[in-house]
Motif scaffolding. Structure first.
Motif, PDB file in Angstrom:
ATOM      1  N   PHE A   1       0.853  -1.194  -0.144  1.00 26.52           N
ATOM      2  CA  PHE A   1       0.225  -0.018  -0.025  1.00 26.52           C
ATOM      3  C   PHE A   1       0.939   1.233  -0.129  1.00 26.52           C
ATOM      4  CE2 PHE A   1      -3.631  -2.647   2.387  1.00 26.52           C
ATOM      5  CZ  PHE A   1      -4.074  -2.828   1.123  1.00 26.52           C
TER       6      PHE A   1
ATOM      7  N   PRO B   1       1.641   4.710   1.312  1.00 28.72           N
ATOM      8  CA  PRO B   1       1.254   5.655   2.470  1.00 28.72           C
ATOM      9  C   PRO B   1       0.518   6.857   1.634  1.00 28.72           C
ATOM     10  CG  PRO B   1       3.517   4.630   2.806  1.00 28.72           C
ATOM     11  CD  PRO B   1       2.926   4.393   1.503  1.00 28.72           C
TER      12      PRO B   1
ATOM     13  N   ALA C   1      -1.254   7.238  -0.829  1.00 29.88           N
ATOM     14  CA  ALA C   1      -2.423   7.450  -1.542  1.00 29.88           C
ATOM     15  C   ALA C   1      -3.579   7.297  -0.796  1.00 29.88           C
ATOM     16  CB  ALA C   1      -2.114   6.047  -2.490  1.00 29.88           C
ATOM     17  N   SER C   2      -4.708   7.390  -1.450  1.00 30.74           N
ATOM     18  CA  SER C   2      -5.974   7.513  -0.723  1.00 30.74           C
ATOM     19  C   SER C   2      -6.233   5.954  -0.395  1.00 30.74           C
ATOM     20  CB  SER C   2      -7.112   8.039  -1.483  1.00 30.74           C
ATOM     21  OG  SER C   2      -7.307   7.416  -2.540  1.00 30.74           O
ATOM     22  N   PHE C   3      -7.209   5.715   0.414  1.00 25.74           N
ATOM     23  CA  PHE C   3      -7.756   4.305   0.618  1.00 25.74           C
ATOM     24  C   PHE C   3      -8.515   3.993  -0.450  1.00 25.74           C
ATOM     25  CE2 PHE C   3     -11.581   1.891   2.037  1.00 25.74           C
ATOM     26  CZ  PHE C   3     -10.845   0.829   2.711  1.00 25.74           C
ATOM     27  N   GLU C   4      -8.897   4.796  -1.132  1.00 24.81           N
ATOM     28  CA  GLU C   4      -9.819   4.073  -2.608  1.00 24.81           C
ATOM     29  C   GLU C   4      -8.725   3.923  -3.272  1.00 24.81           C
ATOM     30  OE1 GLU C   4     -10.574   6.859  -0.787  1.00 24.81           O
ATOM     31  OE2 GLU C   4     -12.723   6.016  -0.288  1.00 24.81           O
TER      32      GLU C   4
ATOM     33  N   ASN D   1      -5.724   2.489  -2.729  1.00 23.13           N
ATOM     34  CA  ASN D   1      -4.875   1.438  -2.106  1.00 23.13           C
ATOM     35  C   ASN D   1      -5.945   0.401  -2.384  1.00 23.13           C
ATOM     36  OD1 ASN D   1      -2.366   2.359  -1.469  1.00 23.13           O
ATOM     37  ND2 ASN D   1      -2.987   2.981   0.337  1.00 23.13           N
ATOM     38  N   MET D   2      -7.354   0.461  -2.186  1.00 19.20           N
ATOM     39  CA  MET D   2      -8.256  -0.619  -2.376  1.00 19.20           C
ATOM     40  C   MET D   2      -8.236  -1.076  -3.610  1.00 19.20           C
ATOM     41  SD  MET D   2      -9.699  -1.594   0.345  1.00 19.20           S
ATOM     42  CE  MET D   2     -11.095  -2.358  -0.124  1.00 19.20           C
TER      43      MET D   2
ATOM     44  N   MET E   1      -4.681  16.480  -4.668  1.00 15.37           N
ATOM     45  CA  MET E   1      -5.999  16.345  -4.065  1.00 15.37           C
ATOM     46  C   MET E   1      -6.448  17.472  -3.173  1.00 15.37           C
ATOM     47  SD  MET E   1      -7.078  13.401  -1.271  1.00 15.37           S
ATOM     48  CE  MET E   1      -5.663  13.795  -0.134  1.00 15.37           C
TER      49      MET E   1
ATOM     50  N   ARG F   1     -10.070   2.612   8.261  1.00 17.75           N
ATOM     51  CA  ARG F   1     -10.889   1.881   7.337  1.00 17.75           C
ATOM     52  C   ARG F   1     -10.013   0.529   6.814  1.00 17.75           C
ATOM     53  NH1 ARG F   1     -13.323   5.659   2.976  1.00 17.75           N
ATOM     54  NH2 ARG F   1     -11.411   6.798   3.155  1.00 17.75           N
ATOM     55  N   TYR F   2      -8.777   0.708   6.850  1.00 18.36           N
ATOM     56  CA  TYR F   2      -7.977  -0.367   6.655  1.00 18.36           C
ATOM     57  C   TYR F   2      -8.193  -1.346   7.672  1.00 18.36           C
ATOM     58  CZ  TYR F   2      -5.495   2.516   3.169  1.00 18.36           C
ATOM     59  OH  TYR F   2      -5.017   3.311   2.005  1.00 18.36           O
TER      60      TYR F   2
ATOM     61  N   PHE G   1      -3.807  -8.673   2.630  1.00 25.72           N
ATOM     62  CA  PHE G   1      -4.298  -7.572   2.954  1.00 25.72           C
ATOM     63  C   PHE G   1      -3.691  -7.036   4.317  1.00 25.72           C
ATOM     64  CE2 PHE G   1      -6.849  -4.537   4.815  1.00 25.72           C
ATOM     65  CZ  PHE G   1      -7.294  -3.464   3.954  1.00 25.72           C
TER      66      PHE G   1
ATOM     67  N   SER H   1       0.162  -6.078   4.189  1.00 28.30           N
ATOM     68  CA  SER H   1       0.273  -4.529   3.619  1.00 28.30           C
ATOM     69  C   SER H   1      -0.287  -3.464   4.441  1.00 28.30           C
ATOM     70  CB  SER H   1      -0.545  -4.646   2.202  1.00 28.30           C
ATOM     71  OG  SER H   1      -0.067  -5.298   1.371  1.00 28.30           O
TER      72      SER H   1
ATOM     73  N   LEU I   1       1.908  -0.584   6.401  1.00 27.15           N
ATOM     74  CA  LEU I   1       1.303   1.010   6.273  1.00 27.15           C
ATOM     75  C   LEU I   1       1.571   1.185   7.692  1.00 27.15           C
ATOM     76  CD1 LEU I   1       0.471   2.751   4.027  1.00 27.15           C
ATOM     77  CD2 LEU I   1      -1.886   1.879   4.179  1.00 27.15           C
TER      78      LEU I   1
ATOM     79  N   ARG J   1       3.346   4.704   9.226  1.00 33.93           N
ATOM     80  CA  ARG J   1       2.872   5.561   9.957  1.00 33.93           C
ATOM     81  C   ARG J   1       3.607   5.928  11.144  1.00 33.93           C
ATOM     82  NH1 ARG J   1      -2.131   6.910   7.188  1.00 33.93           N
ATOM     83  NH2 ARG J   1      -1.502   7.180   5.111  1.00 33.93           N
TER      84      ARG J   1
ATOM     85  N   GLU K   1       6.717   7.451  10.901  1.00 27.78           N
ATOM     86  CA  GLU K   1       6.391   8.850  10.571  1.00 27.78           C
ATOM     87  C   GLU K   1       6.008   9.742  11.542  1.00 27.78           C
ATOM     88  OE1 GLU K   1       4.186   8.915   6.827  1.00 27.78           O
ATOM     89  OE2 GLU K   1       3.008  10.507   7.838  1.00 27.78           O
TER      90      GLU K   1
END
Lengths: 71, 832
Positions: free
Chosen positions: A3, A5, A7-10, A12-13, B1, B165-166, B511, B514, B518, B522, B525
């Motif tokens: 994943f 870090p 990038a957005s959740f979407e 990475n999904m 973004m 959400r992860y 999943f 990963s 992640l 963090r 970080e």
């Protein structure tokens, strides 16, 4: 699979979906079709219910898979 | 973004905020710290809940209510005439992208409806993108971070650093691949057992079929799948027997009337000997089809070994009752009431290492025993050895009573999780014994067959044997054709389920791997920022350097102190005071939020400083203002917009001091929830006066008087603030001090003091009006009665007079600027 870090959740999904597609595209489609049911928020009991509901959907979807496994 | 600040929130009809037709409007600056102060019970929490409802779609406190309490019915303000909650949010971007307006409504008993007056294509998705857990933080969430278990902390941490959400998906996928859930929900275990049992049954049937085919036809079977060809061959062979040929005209062995065929043979010769021969032939066929294979003996050995491993794991922990004791002790040690991590709650002896670690290790042994027992039951349910034992014990030839069968006892023990190792050892011994008896029985039957065949005419002996084998063939073929399609269907289903199991197990593991990487990224970080921030919050205290670490392959996050007075890696939870624990949580929350790069660029903090002493409160606010705030000179890159809700009166002094500067925007709430209006004092003073006039002119004193009181409090506060009039520092904390009379006394005393010193800037007329007219009128007609209940009840005319006196009193502290003829407050009591 890594994943990103930044990038957005979407995003990475989307990476996860691609990885799942590599594993088994038919099963990946089933998983993502029913991901909303599985990841329903709630406490432990409701999460267990979400898994049961998810598996009910999986039973029906898996039944419809072609007989010969996709390599 | 694009990232978004919260520019404003407009709320009506939600929870404690009625504001019928006159919504509460809160405006926020993106480059300043925004503070909102309100006393308890005025509606501050309703604002936090409104933002939560708009963004997340629920009210946490209401969701926690029992179903019978109907939490949903408390979303809409009970007194709102239209019974409609409306929350309108305006978001402004940090890159010039047009503002996004989102309106969320909910009628009583209705659904939450999201719309976008600014025309956003997908307002629901926009709100979903704001659902990072640092966005809305209240005190319980804040305070529990250090005290919760490592797993809960890990999940909280995930949410803090924008990975909630992860984390939720990882938990969901773990649930989906959990073996117990798969077995229970998808019926894996039951289906595996059925397929294993029925496969063995079909194999036995096919063995009988092959033997019978070869016996009747005298040929090797070419294959077993072409049933029609096999049946044709058997029919042809049988029709070759003269006395049976008439019975097989235009029919096959499958439709042969065997009773008629046996009668035909009986007619040729008759007698008990032939029937006995038939029975013996059948018995030999049945016995020959049940040999005990080496694989089955190996299977029995494997079951015994598994049971012994389970016994050993169980022996290490003791018994189920000890497991329960260990669980209870673990709950005590991890609870709030247990403060010595090295002391055992059962025997109260001290240990060298933390008791929690020892308990976890002991409980892990039991979990291993539990796992091994479950595996033993699963293996026993599909065991070929036990299935063969059952078949042998059920053979009529052995005559074993149902109550004496070893296989029956084990079958009963499987669902009750009580399979004994000794029973499995006995089962293997019994299997070997019965196989020996089987061989002996075959030999004895064959000897008897030879003896009987010698007493019968050779031709009829052969016919009898052939007819018996033909019947065996027919029965086996019927059985196979009946059961095989069902078995194939089950195999097909099991294959698909196994395909799914393989997929979901692998997908969930990837999943999880990963997600762990992640989260670790963090942690790395924010670690340094977090430690620096903590040092700033507890300046002067020990630099314990709180350190987060995530265990491999789990979501657990340990929180240790890197340096506790020279001692390394000790538990933060065990050692820190509540204020320090919350400082750790604050440091982690803020460091995580500041490093976040997602859509929300704002953070709402609701009374998060409740447990802080004044020093830590100010240190936290200073860190937010000077380091973390968007626009702070020398602050973090991409600083956040902060919105701080507080009821703390001491903290409000800090807010007041900074209000109006470029760095701070403070708003004070006034009102009478849940029936009356809730308003921002500075913006709504004129409306307070208008409301008071409106209701008093209509004779509605009970509604108008509170507006008058709020207006008076606002105007007195304004005079005090504008002219820097000193008030007793403890007026807000001492129960015997009342706000209105304290304000009034402070003003009158200060004017008298400056006047006595000949320094007062007020005109003689203003001083006289203040001291002789307006202040006495307000005190006599309102303040005294309101605060003591003494004097005559309020009447509308007197209160309208008070309203006028309030403005007149405020005018005593103003002057007219000749440059523009505008009325201005004096700067101080001694300075225009």
């Amino acid at each position: 699979m890594d994943f990103d870090p930044a990038a957005s959740f979407e995003d990475n999904m989307a990476v996860f979906r691609a990885e799942a597609d590599r594993l088994d595209p038919d099963c990946a489609r089933i998983l993502f079709d029913n991901l909303g049911t599985l990841s329903r928020e709630g406490d432990a009991a409701r999460s267990r219910q979400a898994i049961q509901d998810f598996h009910q959907a999986i039973l029906a979807a898996v039944e419809a898979l072609p007989d010969t496994p996709t390599p | 973004m694009s990232r978004y600040f919260l520019a404003s929130a407009t709320i009506e009809g939600f929870r404690g905020i009625n504001n019928d037709g006159d919504p509460l409007v809160l405006r926020f600056r993106h480059d300043a710290v925004n503070s909102i102060h309100a006393p308890n019970g005025v509606g501050k929490s309703s604002i936090f809940e409104a933002l939560h409802f708009a963004i997340h779609g629920n009210v946490t406190r209401l969701e926690a209510l029992q179903g019978a309490e109907q939490g949903d019915s408390y979303v809409v303000n009970k007194f709102h005439p239209a019974q409609l909650a409306t929350i309108a949010l305006m978001f402004s971007s940090d890159d010039g992208t047009p503002d996004v307006a989102i309106t969320v409504t909910r009628a009583a008993g209705g659904a939450r409806i999201v719309s976008s007056p600014s025309g956003h294509d997908d307002p629901d998705s926009f709100l979903a993108s704001l659902r990072e857990d640092f966005v809305l933080v209240d005190y319980p969430r804040f305070a529990s971070f250090v005290d919760c278990s490592a797993l809960d902390r890990g999940r909280s941490f995930a949410s803090l650093v924008g990975l909630s959400r992860y984390s939720r998906l990882r938990q969901a996928l773990d649930g989906a691949r959990n073996t117990r859930n798969l077995n229970g929900d998808l019926g894996f275990a039951a289906l595996e057992t059925e397929v294993a049992t029925e496969t063995r049954s079909i194999a036995t049937v096919e063995t009988r079929l092959v033997a019978a085919f070869q016996e009747v036809t005298g040929k090797q079977i070419p294959g077993i799948d072409d049933a029609a060809a096999l049946t044709a061959e058997v029919t042809t062979a049988l029709a070759g027997v003269a006395i049976l040929a008439p019975l097989l005209v235009r029919t096959s062995v499958m439709d042969l009337n065997f009773d008629a065929a046996e009668q035909a043979v009986d007619r040729e010769e008759g007698g008990q000997a032939r029937k006995a021969l038939d029975t013996l032939n059948n018995s030999v066929t049945a016995l020959a089809g049940l040999p005990v294979e080496q694989a089955e003996l190996d299977d029995a050995d494997a079951l015994v070994a598994l049971a012994q491993a389970r016994d050993e794991a169980m022996r290490q922990v003791g018994a189920a009752s000890i497991h329960a004791l260990l669980r209870d002790a673990q709950a005590v040690v991890n609870g709030d009431d247990w403060h010595d991590p090295h002391k055992c709650p059962v025997c109260e002896k001290a240990a060298d290492v933390p008791i929690a670690d020892q308990l976890a290790a002991r409980i892990a042994f039991y979990d291993e025993a539990d796992r091994l027992d479950a595996e033993l039951r699963r293996q026993a349910a599909i065991s070929a050895a036990l299935a063969k034992l059952r078949q042998l014990e059920e053979l009529a030839a052995f005559g074993i009573a149902a109550g004496d069968r070893v296989s029956s006892g084990i079958a009963l023990a499987i669902p009750q999780a009580s399979i004994e190792t000794a029973d499995l050892e006995r089962a293997k011994a019994k299997l070997m014994e019965l196989d020996g008896r089987r061989v002996a029985a075959i030999n004895a039957a064959n000897a008897e067959i030879v003896r009987l065949q010698a007493t019968l005419p050779p031709s009829l002996v052969a016919v009898t044997r052939t007819l018996g084998q033909a019947k065996q063939y027919r029965d086996a073929m019927i059985e196979r054709e009946r059961d095989l399609p069902q078995l194939n269907e089950k195999k097909r289903k099991l294959e698909k389920l196994n395909r799914w199991k393989t997929f979901i197990t692998s997908a969930a593991q990837r999943f999880a791997t990963s997600e762990t990487a992640l989260a670790n990224a963090r942690i790395v970080e924010i670690q340094t920022d977090c430690q620096e921030l903590f040092g700033a919050l507890v300046r002067g205290g020990p630099d314990v350097r709180p350190t987060l670490s995530r265990a491999q392959n789990t979501e657990q996050v340990d929180l240790k102190l890197a340096d506790f007075f020279g001692l390394p890696d000790l538990s933060a939870r065990a050692l820190l005071s509540e204020s320090y624990r919350n400082a750790v949580a604050a440091a982690i929350f803020l460091a995580a939020a500041s490093s976040h790069k997602g859509v929300p660029r704002f953070m709402v903090l609701d009374d998060v400083t409740s447990s802080f002493d004044a020093g830590h409160q100010i240190a936290l606010m200073e860190a937010i203002r000077c380091k973390l705030r968007n626009g702070a000179v020398g602050g973090v890159p991409d600083g956040l917009q902060f919105i701080i809700l507080s009821h703390d009166t001491l903290l409000e002094k800090y807010f007041d001091r900074l209000n109006g500067t470029a760095e701070w925007h403070h708003q004070k709430l006034q009102g009478m929830p849940p029936k009356g209006r809730l308003m921002v004092a500075a913006q709504q003073a004129d409306r307070l006066k208008a409301q008071a006039e409106h209701y008093l002119n209509a004779g509605q004193i009970d509604i108008g008087e509170p507006f008058l009181r709020q207006y008076l409090e606002y105007k007195l506060g304004q005079v005090i603030s504008r002219l820097s009039i000193p008030v007793p520092p403890d007026y807000a904390t001492r129960g015997d001090k009342r706000t209105l009379s304290t304000f009034m006394d402070a003003i009158i005393d200060a004017v008298a003091l400056y006047q006595a010193a000949h320094k007062c800037v007020l005109t003689v007329q203003q001083v006289a009006d203040l001291q002789q007219r307006h202040a006495p009128a307000i005190i006599a007609n309102h303040v005294s009665h309101y605060e003591t209940g003494a004097g005559n009840p309020f009447n509308a005319y007197a209160l309208l007079g008070v309203l006028q006196s309030i403005d007149d009193l405020a005018d005593c502290f103003t002057w007219i600027d000749p440059a523009n003829q505008q009325k201005k407050y004096y700067r101080r009591l001694d300075l225009r």
